[in-house]
Design a protein around this motif. Structure first.
Motif, short mmCIF file in Angstrom:
data_model
loop_
_atom_site.label_atom_id
_atom_site.label_comp_id
_atom_site.label_asym_id
_atom_site.label_seq_id
_atom_site.Cartn_x
_atom_site.Cartn_y
_atom_site.Cartn_z
N UNK A 48 0.84 -1.20 0.00
CA UNK A 48 0.00 0.00 0.00
C UNK A 48 0.87 1.25 0.00
N UNK A 49 1.96 1.21 0.77
CA UNK A 49 2.89 2.33 0.83
C UNK A 49 3.51 2.57 -0.55
N UNK A 95 12.41 3.28 3.47
CA UNK A 95 13.21 3.33 4.70
C UNK A 95 12.36 3.96 5.80
N UNK A 96 12.57 3.50 7.03
CA UNK A 96 11.75 3.93 8.17
C UNK A 96 12.51 4.93 9.03
N UNK A 97 11.79 5.94 9.52
CA UNK A 97 12.41 7.02 10.28
C UNK A 97 13.07 6.53 11.56
N UNK A 156 13.09 12.92 -1.89
CA UNK A 156 12.52 11.97 -0.94
C UNK A 156 11.02 12.23 -0.79
N UNK A 157 10.26 11.15 -0.88
CA UNK A 157 8.82 11.24 -0.66
C UNK A 157 8.52 10.72 0.75
N UNK A 158 7.94 11.58 1.57
CA UNK A 158 7.66 11.23 2.96
C UNK A 158 6.22 10.80 3.12
N UNK A 159 6.02 9.66 3.77
CA UNK A 159 4.68 9.14 4.00
C UNK A 159 4.48 8.99 5.50
N UNK A 188 7.58 7.67 10.40
CA UNK A 188 7.52 8.23 9.05
C UNK A 188 8.27 7.29 8.11
N UNK A 189 7.78 7.23 6.89
CA UNK A 189 8.40 6.37 5.89
C UNK A 189 8.96 7.24 4.79
N UNK A 190 10.20 6.97 4.42
CA UNK A 190 10.88 7.74 3.39
C UNK A 190 11.08 6.86 2.16
N UNK A 191 10.56 7.35 1.05
CA UNK A 191 10.61 6.60 -0.21
C UNK A 191 11.50 7.34 -1.19
#
Length: 325
Positions: A9-10, A54-56, A96-99, A107-110
């Protein structure tokens, strides 16, 4: 740690932030990141991309570390004739796309990269392939030498503190499996390497951005051309440390071929053999430290560490060369 997060989903949510139309998503696996191969349409052409999640919680300076990686890759893509995984900016022009996850501080960094075509060797490189690989590494270092990173404050750094951190983690995790004699030898080795690191002069010819993880799974060959991939661990460090990391995965003969070729492009300091040997042991400690995190690998890692101490550390402490002799 992130079992309750729907990674697919992410991925789909993140891809909506890019100027591409995804056609297929393939899960590649997890190391320090979650990795996906994306087949998509961009500018009316079908292309492949690599997407990393990647996870914060992994690192408080993670955004800055990722940003430094992507800025260097962007510069390498512009400056080199070699193919590298260039970053793709999102619709907002960001690297970087932050979700944000609902009901979570996580926070998730794509980040999205152009796919690098090529194949892993899955075998030791030939002499000719080693020569080509050495030319690639020299080109990376030459570009780094002439490139100024804007903000050095939050870049990953490979220095004596990095060595001590790796050693501390390794010794804590494997303490019960290492003999007292081996512990003393290893501690003396660490002290000597640390002095070697601190005695190095930091100049444009010796220090800059390095890949720091160019093992056999982090470069591919495409029509006899080597191509580096996975710059996730890049940071500021000594060029000889980059080479020492590579030497862990080359035969004795190919080590000599590599350094002979490299030296025709990038100047080596006078005492490079002794420095590479120190950094070679540093690289081993760093690798073993990583593996020591997994309890299932403790026994094998400890056994191999004891072999390293007998084969390399004792010679190093006696000032007996064990590489490039």
């Amino acid at each position: 740690m992130h079992e309750n997060i729907d990674s697919m989903m992410i991925v789909k949510h993140a891809l909506e932030r890019y100027l591409i139309q995804s056609k297929d998503i393939q899960y590649l696996g997890e190391s320090e990141n979650l990795n996906y191969r994306i087949k998509a349409i961009m500018n009316e052409k079908e292309n492949d991309f690599l997407l990393k999640i990647r996870y914060s919680s992994a690192n408080q300076n993670l955004v800055e570390i990722i940003e430094s990686e992507l800025k260097w890759l962007e510069a390498l893509e512009s400056d080199l004739t070699y193919n590298v995984p260039g970053p793709v900016r999102n619709k907002e022009g960001e690297h970087i796309t932050t979700i944000t996850i609902d009901n979570s501080d996580e926070k998730i960094y794509v980040s999205l990269y152009k796919w690098v075509e090529g194949d892993l060797l899955n075998r030791p490189p030939t002499i000719e392939e080693t020569i080509s690989f050495a030319k690639l590494v020299a080109a990376l270092h030459k570009q780094s030498k002439n490139w100024d990173i804007i903000d050095k404050s939050n870049v990953r750094v490979y220095d004596a503190d990095n060595l001590i951190s790796s050693y501390t983690q390794l010794s804590q995790n494997l303490n019960a499996l290492i003999t007292e004699e081996a512990k003393i030898c290893l501690e003396q080795t660490i002290q000597k390497i640390s002095c070697e690191i601190n005695n190095q002069k930091i100049t444009r010819n010796t220090w800059g951005m390095i890949h720091s993880d160019l093992h056999e799974s982090n470069y591919v060959f495409y029509k006899d051309e080597p191509r580096p991939i996975d710059f996730s661990n890049c940071g500021l460090g000594f060029y000889l440390f980059d080479i020492a990391e590579i030497f862990m995965h080359l035969s004795h003969e190919n080590q000599k071929v590599f350094i002979s070729t490299y030296s025709t492009i990038h100047q080596l300091q006078d005492n490079y053999v002794n420095v590479i040997e120190a950094f070679f042991l540093w690289s081993i400690i760093r690798t073993f430290s990583f593996h020591s995190i997994n309890p299932e690998e403790h026994e094998n890692t400890a056994s191999t560490l004891n072999w390293v101490i007998d084969t390399y550390c004792k010679k190093y402490l006696e000032d007996e060369n064990f590489l490039l002799y």
